[in-house]
Write a protein that holds these residues in place. Structure first.
Motif, PDB file in Angstrom:
ATOM      1  N   VAL A   1       1.175  -0.685   0.170  1.00  0.00           N
ATOM      2  CA  VAL A   1       0.333  -0.228   0.191  1.00  0.00           C
ATOM      3  C   VAL A   1       0.382   1.137  -0.099  1.00  0.00           C
ATOM      4  CG1 VAL A   1      -1.592   2.107   1.676  1.00  0.00           C
ATOM      5  CG2 VAL A   1      -2.371  -0.835   0.853  1.00  0.00           C
ATOM      6  N   GLY A   2       1.862   1.333   0.639  1.00  0.00           N
ATOM      7  CA  GLY A   2       2.581   2.389   0.661  1.00  0.00           C
ATOM      8  C   GLY A   2       3.870   2.620  -0.584  1.00  0.00           C
ATOM      9  N   TYR A   3       3.465   1.601  -1.359  1.00  0.00           N
ATOM     10  CA  TYR A   3       4.435   1.825  -2.628  1.00  0.00           C
ATOM     11  C   TYR A   3       3.739   2.043  -3.518  1.00  0.00           C
ATOM     12  CZ  TYR A   3       6.427   0.271  -7.122  1.00  0.00           C
ATOM     13  OH  TYR A   3       7.087   0.934  -7.942  1.00  0.00           O
ATOM     14  N   PHE A   4       2.677   1.567  -3.968  1.00  0.00           N
ATOM     15  CA  PHE A   4       1.517   2.455  -4.550  1.00  0.00           C
ATOM     16  C   PHE A   4       1.369   3.826  -4.523  1.00  0.00           C
ATOM     17  CE2 PHE A   4       0.948  -2.421  -5.275  1.00  0.00           C
ATOM     18  CZ  PHE A   4       0.526  -2.367  -7.200  1.00  0.00           C
ATOM     19  N   LEU A   5       1.010   4.061  -2.760  1.00  0.00           N
ATOM     20  CA  LEU A   5       0.305   5.628  -2.782  1.00  0.00           C
ATOM     21  C   LEU A   5       1.598   6.619  -2.996  1.00  0.00           C
ATOM     22  CD1 LEU A   5      -1.501   5.019   0.620  1.00  0.00           C
ATOM     23  CD2 LEU A   5      -2.408   5.298  -1.823  1.00  0.00           C
ATOM     24  N   ASN A   6       2.681   6.104  -3.576  1.00  0.00           N
ATOM     25  CA  ASN A   6       3.924   7.084  -3.525  1.00  0.00           C
ATOM     26  C   ASN A   6       4.031   6.731  -4.524  1.00  0.00           C
ATOM     27  OD1 ASN A   6       4.104   7.751  -0.332  1.00  0.00           O
ATOM     28  ND2 ASN A   6       4.979   5.883   0.071  1.00  0.00           N
ATOM     29  N   SER A   7       3.849   6.525  -5.354  1.00  0.00           N
ATOM     30  CA  SER A   7       4.003   5.908  -6.505  1.00  0.00           C
ATOM     31  C   SER A   7       3.046   6.648  -7.365  1.00  0.00           C
ATOM     32  CB  SER A   7       3.941   4.531  -7.817  1.00  0.00           C
ATOM     33  OG  SER A   7       2.288   4.041  -7.509  1.00  0.00           O
ATOM     34  N   ASP A   8       4.137   6.926  -8.795  1.00  0.00           N
ATOM     35  CA  ASP A   8       3.528   7.373  -9.797  1.00  0.00           C
ATOM     36  C   ASP A   8       1.186   7.413 -10.185  1.00  0.00           C
ATOM     37  OD1 ASP A   8       5.579   9.359 -10.027  1.00  0.00           O
ATOM     38  OD2 ASP A   8       6.314   8.439 -11.665  1.00  0.00           O
ATOM     39  N   LYS A   9       1.145   6.228 -10.320  1.00  0.00           N
ATOM     40  CA  LYS A   9      -0.145   4.979 -10.852  1.00  0.00           C
ATOM     41  C   LYS A   9      -1.140   5.883  -9.309  1.00  0.00           C
ATOM     42  CE  LYS A   9       2.335   2.504 -13.773  1.00  0.00           C
ATOM     43  NZ  LYS A   9       1.307   0.848 -13.955  1.00  0.00           N
ATOM     44  N   LYS A  10      -0.273   6.791  -8.315  1.00  0.00           N
ATOM     45  CA  LYS A  10      -1.254   6.635  -7.099  1.00  0.00           C
ATOM     46  C   LYS A  10      -3.101   6.942  -7.162  1.00  0.00           C
ATOM     47  CE  LYS A  10      -1.244  10.723  -4.152  1.00  0.00           C
ATOM     48  NZ  LYS A  10      -0.913  11.666  -3.169  1.00  0.00           N
ATOM     49  N   ASP A  11      -3.184   8.240  -8.207  1.00  0.00           N
ATOM     50  CA  ASP A  11      -4.631   8.529  -8.405  1.00  0.00           C
ATOM     51  C   ASP A  11      -5.068   7.541  -9.625  1.00  0.00           C
ATOM     52  OD1 ASP A  11      -4.012  11.054  -7.835  1.00  0.00           O
ATOM     53  OD2 ASP A  11      -2.536  12.272  -9.401  1.00  0.00           O
ATOM     54  N   GLU A  12      -4.159   6.866 -10.055  1.00  0.00           N
ATOM     55  CA  GLU A  12      -5.377   5.486 -10.806  1.00  0.00           C
ATOM     56  C   GLU A  12      -5.441   4.344 -10.020  1.00  0.00           C
ATOM     57  OE1 GLU A  12      -4.047   2.311 -14.360  1.00  0.00           O
ATOM     58  OE2 GLU A  12      -2.360   4.070 -14.588  1.00  0.00           O
ATOM     59  N   LEU A  13      -4.962   3.960  -9.057  1.00  0.00           N
ATOM     60  CA  LEU A  13      -4.974   3.440  -8.554  1.00  0.00           C
ATOM     61  C   LEU A  13      -6.563   3.853  -7.457  1.00  0.00           C
ATOM     62  CD1 LEU A  13      -4.706   0.508  -6.746  1.00  0.00           C
ATOM     63  CD2 LEU A  13      -3.005   2.395  -5.020  1.00  0.00           C
ATOM     64  N   VAL A  14      -6.489   5.584  -6.664  1.00  0.00           N
ATOM     65  CA  VAL A  14      -7.490   5.680  -6.352  1.00  0.00           C
ATOM     66  C   VAL A  14      -8.718   5.790  -6.961  1.00  0.00           C
ATOM     67  CG1 VAL A  14      -8.663   7.318  -4.682  1.00  0.00           C
ATOM     68  CG2 VAL A  14      -5.894   6.897  -4.377  1.00  0.00           C
ATOM     69  N   GLU A  15      -8.547   5.531  -8.298  1.00  0.00           N
ATOM     70  CA  GLU A  15      -9.749   6.166  -8.738  1.00  0.00           C
ATOM     71  C   GLU A  15     -10.084   4.453  -9.307  1.00  0.00           C
ATOM     72  OE1 GLU A  15     -11.952   8.391  -9.402  1.00  0.00           O
ATOM     73  OE2 GLU A  15     -10.803   9.746  -8.682  1.00  0.00           O
ATOM     74  N   ASN A  16      -9.285   3.577  -9.132  1.00  0.00           N
ATOM     75  CA  ASN A  16     -10.027   1.945  -9.476  1.00  0.00           C
ATOM     76  C   ASN A  16     -10.430   1.800  -7.957  1.00  0.00           C
ATOM     77  OD1 ASN A  16      -9.113   1.932 -12.018  1.00  0.00           O
ATOM     78  ND2 ASN A  16      -7.308   1.017 -11.741  1.00  0.00           N
ATOM     79  N   LEU A  17      -9.680   1.728  -7.102  1.00  0.00           N
ATOM     80  CA  LEU A  17     -10.658   1.505  -5.949  1.00  0.00           C
ATOM     81  C   LEU A  17     -12.345   2.441  -5.229  1.00  0.00           C
ATOM     82  CD1 LEU A  17      -7.415   0.961  -3.358  1.00  0.00           C
ATOM     83  CD2 LEU A  17      -8.788  -0.669  -4.762  1.00  0.00           C
ATOM     84  N   LYS A  18     -12.045   3.717  -5.951  1.00  0.00           N
ATOM     85  CA  LYS A  18     -13.706   4.227  -5.830  1.00  0.00           C
ATOM     86  C   LYS A  18     -14.620   3.436  -6.648  1.00  0.00           C
ATOM     87  CE  LYS A  18     -11.802   9.124  -4.783  1.00  0.00           C
ATOM     88  NZ  LYS A  18     -12.204   9.938  -4.626  1.00  0.00           N
ATOM     89  N   SER A  19     -14.102   3.438  -8.429  1.00  0.00           N
ATOM     90  CA  SER A  19     -14.811   3.035  -8.844  1.00  0.00           C
ATOM     91  C   SER A  19     -15.605   1.168  -8.407  1.00  0.00           C
ATOM     92  CB  SER A  19     -14.244   2.451 -10.904  1.00  0.00           C
ATOM     93  OG  SER A  19     -14.968   1.952 -11.599  1.00  0.00           O
ATOM     94  N   GLN A  20     -14.493   0.539  -7.390  1.00  0.00           N
ATOM     95  CA  GLN A  20     -14.640  -0.699  -7.204  1.00  0.00           C
ATOM     96  C   GLN A  20     -15.924  -1.108  -6.583  1.00  0.00           C
ATOM     97  OE1 GLN A  20     -10.960  -2.759  -6.717  1.00  0.00           O
ATOM     98  NE2 GLN A  20     -10.841  -3.103  -8.675  1.00  0.00           N
ATOM     99  N   ALA A  21     -15.380   0.159  -4.825  1.00  0.00           N
ATOM    100  CA  ALA A  21     -16.729   0.805  -3.944  1.00  0.00           C
ATOM    101  C   ALA A  21     -17.931   0.711  -4.425  1.00  0.00           C
ATOM    102  CB  ALA A  21     -15.468   1.453  -2.870  1.00  0.00           C
ATOM    103  N   ASP A  22     -17.957   1.347  -6.131  1.00  0.00           N
ATOM    104  CA  ASP A  22     -19.332   2.196  -5.782  1.00  0.00           C
ATOM    105  C   ASP A  22     -19.739   1.398  -6.494  1.00  0.00           C
ATOM    106  OD1 ASP A  22     -18.527   5.034  -5.687  1.00  0.00           O
ATOM    107  OD2 ASP A  22     -18.045   5.468  -7.731  1.00  0.00           O
TER     108      ASP A  22
END
Length: 64
Positions: free
Chosen positions: A21-42
């Motif tokens: 989680v720390g790696y992904f949140l500090n990577s350049d793909k953070k925004d993409e990951l957050v959007e994917n998680l929001k979409s899956q949650a919805d």
């Protein structure tokens, strides 16, 4: 498995998840990951809402 081995395995898995989680949140793909998680949650919320409505309808029909 003994209690101490379960605790060690649980600790290692938790640490690995934390590192990932720390790696992904500090990577350049953070925004993409957050959007994917929001979409899956919805999508999950919508699925649960539909199932809830189905169960409510089924219960209502049984009681009628």
């Amino acid at each position: 498995m003994a209690k101490s081995s379960k605790a060690v395995v649980t600790f290692i898995v938790g640490a690995a998840v934390g590192v990932a989680v720390g790696y992904f949140l500090n990577s350049d793909k953070k925004d993409e990951l957050v959007e994917n998680l929001k979409s899956q949650a919805d999508r999950l919320k919508e699925k649960f809402r539909k199932k809830k409505e189905q169960y409510e309808d089924a219960i209502e029909n049984e009681l009628a």
